[in-house]
Write a protein that holds these residues in place. Sequence first.
Motif, PDB file in Angstrom:
ATOM      1  N   PRO A   1      -6.984   0.319   3.260  1.00 36.12           N
ATOM      2  CA  PRO A   1      -6.387   1.328   4.283  1.00 36.12           C
ATOM      3  C   PRO A   1      -7.389   2.055   5.521  1.00 36.12           C
TER       4      PRO A   1
ATOM      5  N   ALA B   1      -3.513   5.668   0.437  1.00 41.42           N
ATOM      6  CA  ALA B   1      -3.856   6.207   1.787  1.00 41.42           C
ATOM      7  C   ALA B   1      -5.474   6.716   1.708  1.00 41.42           C
TER       8      ALA B   1
ATOM      9  N   ASN C   1      -2.996   1.047   7.486  1.00 36.96           N
ATOM     10  CA  ASN C   1      -3.649  -0.230   6.996  1.00 36.96           C
ATOM     11  C   ASN C   1      -3.839  -1.205   7.732  1.00 36.96           C
TER      12      ASN C   1
ATOM     13  N   GLN D   1       0.946  -1.157  -0.046  1.00 39.32           N
ATOM     14  CA  GLN D   1      -0.020   0.011   0.034  1.00 39.32           C
ATOM     15  C   GLN D   1       1.018   1.207   0.016  1.00 39.32           C
TER      16      GLN D   1
END
Length: 1299
Positions: free
Chosen positions: A306, A194, A296, A188
């Motif tokens: 997220p 995000a 996350n 991520q």
Amino acid sequence: MEIFDLLYYVTLFFIPIAPYFIFFKHTTNGRFYTNRDWLYLFKLLVATPAIKKYQRKCRQSLDEGTRKSLENPKKIKSDIYDDNHFIYGVDQNGNSLSLRITLRANLVAEVFLCLRLTTGAIYTFPGEKITRLYSISSWRWKTKDLHVEILEPFKRLRVTYNGLLSNATHDVEHVRFSFIWVAAGAPQFYPQDAATGLLADALARHPWRDGSWISLLGDERGYEQFGALKGFVKGDSFADDLLLNLPSCRTRYWCTAEKLAMQRSVHLFVAGRDGALISLWIKELQKGCKELQYGNVIMNNGKVSPISSSDVRLEFLGQQRSLPSAFTIHVQANKKTYRTVFHLKTKKTITTSIANPDYLAPELSNTPADCDLNTQQAKSLVEFWYRGKSETRDQLPPPLITENKTQHLPSCYVTNFDDDDAKIVRLTGGKGCSLALLTSLKSDDFVVPGGFVVTVNAFNKQLDVNFNMKKTVAILDDICCGRTSGDLELACSLTVKTVQSEAMLPEIADAIIRGLRHVRKDAIISEEAWAVRSSAIGEDSEELSAAGQNETFLGCTTPDDVIKSVSACWASLFTYQSVKYRHQHGLPIATQMAVVVQRMIPADCAGVLFTCHPSTGSPAQIVITANHGLGESVVSGRSEPDTVILERTCDNDVTIKSKALGSKKTMIKMVEGGVEEVDGVEEFSVTDNQALELGRVGVLLEEKFGGARDIEWGYFQGRLFLLQARPITTLHTWSNFELTHEYDVATLSEDMVYSIANTGEVLPGAICVLTLSTLVRCLDTAIQRGIEDKDDPYAFKCLSTFQHHLFIDVISGVHRRVEKTITLSQKILDLAIFGHPIIDENIHSLALARFGVTSGREQLRELLIAIKIAWRNEDSAKLSKYLAKTIDINIDKERDTLKDIYVKINDVFDTVVQLVDLHCCTTRTSITYQIFAMMVLAEGRQDFTTDHYNDVAMLLASCDEVVSAEIPNSLANITTILVKSNQVDEFVKVPPHEGEKWLKNNSPEASDALDKFLKNHGHRGVREFDMYYKTWGLNPSDVIKMIQTNCKNPTSRQEKVTKSVNDVIAALVTPKKFLTRKILKFLVTKSRRAVGLREQTKSETIRFVNKVRTAYTFLGHKMALAGLIPDADLIYHLTHYEIGQILGGCDRSPVLIIKALKRQKLYPKWDHLKFPEVSYGVPRHESRDFIPRTGVGKVKCEGTPVCAGVVQARACVITDLSEIDQLREGDVLITYCTDIGWSPYFPMLGGIVTELGGLVSHGAVIAREYGLPCIVGAKGATKTFKTGDNVVLSGKTGTIELI
């Protein structure tokens, strides 16, 4: 009303002014404009679309190539920036690892390490500071003690440590650990992935000074990824290795240095018992957001999301430079709320705090915690970083001495140790460069005898202008790599003679003579003697020592001696031993060599010093081996030396731990005109003071070079001379344990359920890593897409691998959609896949916890999808056939380079996924029809009886166009031809590898039938999905063996059984209703056809896989001819990514070749491992030993009947097809599982029993085609019975019993 009117007009006045202050008005000295809480909603509305735009912009710059390069460290050029890599792992027993690596400017790395074990030990760096500064040699995640190696970007890492750590009682001990970090999901990226709302909230809570308010988020970039650390820990304080599996999170970010950008930060990493992991960062920036949060969650179903909201506020955390002992947070991800109550174990906190109230430097604390995560228990690591009011500057370690790097080599033939050019390893080789670096260390403690290096330029020039040398080297290279045939040992001998006999070029000889004149003289050494040593490229490197592979000549006293010795060193590069060593490690045969010429010292004593113990790797022990005279007697092993072991503290103080007197029967000493071997001297060769001095110098060199050293030394008249300092290459080598578990998937919970029942038939035994990295990846991708319409390219989600064996994730891959109670359809699904129901209340509850109850809407959606797939079943089979036959890899064997071939192979994996997806569709349709038929057959019952199983077997018998069932008939036809022509007796005596040729010359009709068989089925074979195994087309001798077996047993054989649909329906026992039989008549037709189409798509998938296999085989052959790998078959023990590394590397590193050779050696051991049918948590292999018979009770096994009938016959227990010679006509075959390679032997069987298999497994399908009594899922049958037992097999009751 007047007051409200006033407020109304004031609001109207300020609304148009506020955007001006926000977007356009800039700060002035001493003043700034801000909107506080009263404009929070307005700022939130403005910030949200701006952040989305910002994230899109960042996301566009992140293509696949850029992503892979992000794993490499940034080159930090300024003190205001750093690059961070944090790895955290914790299990439910409380074992944990916290690792923080920060790279700074000037090649400095700051490391924090904390290892907690359930034994109570807490390991950190010794001393007051729990962080340690290292100088590093290059931009890698690598220090003297700690290595973090990127094995494959965003998929696998290797984390190893070998050094001294302090435990909870502050005792210092040697600790060694090695972990493989495996991804559990996609990375991520920040800020791209995000949660927009969380970032917008952070901005809206902060005052906006001007129009650049989005910069309040800071300049941080990076990514976070969940996975698992699997490995072992060794320590002096515990006898046995500790094997750990730690659910993990790693965070990587680069930005303005923490000490400049942040005021404080908190990181919460939570590992739930069910496999859910949470990582949350809360940061207060000095010149930015005061509540910046991001993080996350990987849910217990494997989805990564997220964190979209959080109620954590820094104002309640760490105000007094400490965290509360208990606190509660709520975070939300993917619409699910996680309530976590933290109970910090403050007594186990590790902190940088120093007992000095005036010390206000940045502080880091790391604390474990017990947690309540929603309704389950969890473990956590809580980390708190706080910036003090004043800044203290760390004292940086001195830089390491490193080689000089340049694109263009100097043209000199000779370079002195003192010259900067001598530090170029590509010019002077490993030994020459090392001596040049040693010489650059000006020290009063030791002397490096003077000398120079005859560079690779001299060797290359000598080779280029000498036709005979060039020709013999080229011939040797061709023979060694297999480009031409010849006697390698003879070719080596001829090359050595040629190189030695050719006169050295005058300009090179003159350069050597000048070099001898320019070497500085030593006042205390009167003898003029020289040591001439090889210094090949790649020799004495961090990756490979190559010690003793090339020649060394001592006692050269004249220039002519030196020149001859240089030529002899060159020649030694082509000795049989040296050539085989390089070839075995994938190094060039026609490589380059420099030669070291160094003044000799008439040593009183000499030897070797290891700055860490060569056996245990412990840096706490420095080992010295010594003898009187020259060190050659020690290095060559001609004499047993004295051994002194020094104890080293964490402060690098050394003391003598032990001394052992060696026999030292001989010694080598300098004499006039050279050296000679004489009788040894009994007393100790090295004094205590000398040993301690050696230890201190060894510590110094270790610090200067940045790693453990193997040092050759000598004393003369009380003065220490250093002759060599090479890296110790064995400290971080791959262990058998690591190689065995290297490709284990990330296991985040002991509640995971794995089964080998289905996959053990498709890909039985150990799978080579090439297949694991290609075909198995494609299989999992296709299954993921079939279940979720998307896939995660970074982690296996439905299939799993452990110890190189393939498993299926029972919950994610089979039972992800469940109802409130166990239903008949789930049991039937198990029957189809595993051969018997494996779902129970435990598995059902785990499925509910992971995926929840499947809604009626979702069930309807799944039904419609199943109908849609079934409707297109014929089209799927046609498309599969079209793709497999029309799409080729199109390798141009004459023009394509190795990289071209690699790229072409890489480009067809999408087609492999498409073919596997089509096969999954036909398989799904086949299972769907089976489920419908069995549910109709059950007539409302919730359980099946033996009669139901027999009826199901009857319904599935005589399926249409079962490809694998045609194979025995085709081979039997060839046997018939040979029988009719009376050629059987002669044919069975022919060696299998000559059988094809014999048939062509002696039986054209049988040869034509064989050619037709290979054309139709040549892409099939034993373990046909594994690239490692040759198909019948690639190895026809396997087919010849099967025909010869048929010829040896030409008696009456089982014929294929065919029953009409009406006959089958009439013979059913369990249906009680007329309507049931009517529906079954419709379904049995569809089901039979579906089984046939499933077999067709499987065959076509394997046809294309064989094209990929053939391409890899050709690539391996070409790589072997190029000398990149020692043997073409080694390509099967390299992953697809590793092959790309070898082909794309500028420098040929032996590391991957050494690793592949170890895998090749271990593969047979892996292949013999057997696992239980169902495993909870990480699967562990089980014993396959025969179960002793006690004489009490019946010897009996039960399984699922898949074809009716009863037979009494001899049992033949075979666990590998190589043992097929034990089989006799009419035997009951008892085996683990079967694939198409077993098909030709079915007609000679009396019955079959397998431990694995389902209703449509290979053994079940073929047994029904020939009407053989058959049971599957008979646990332990291969351990319960032995060959020669007289048994009764009942395909009606599902039993096999000893009589």
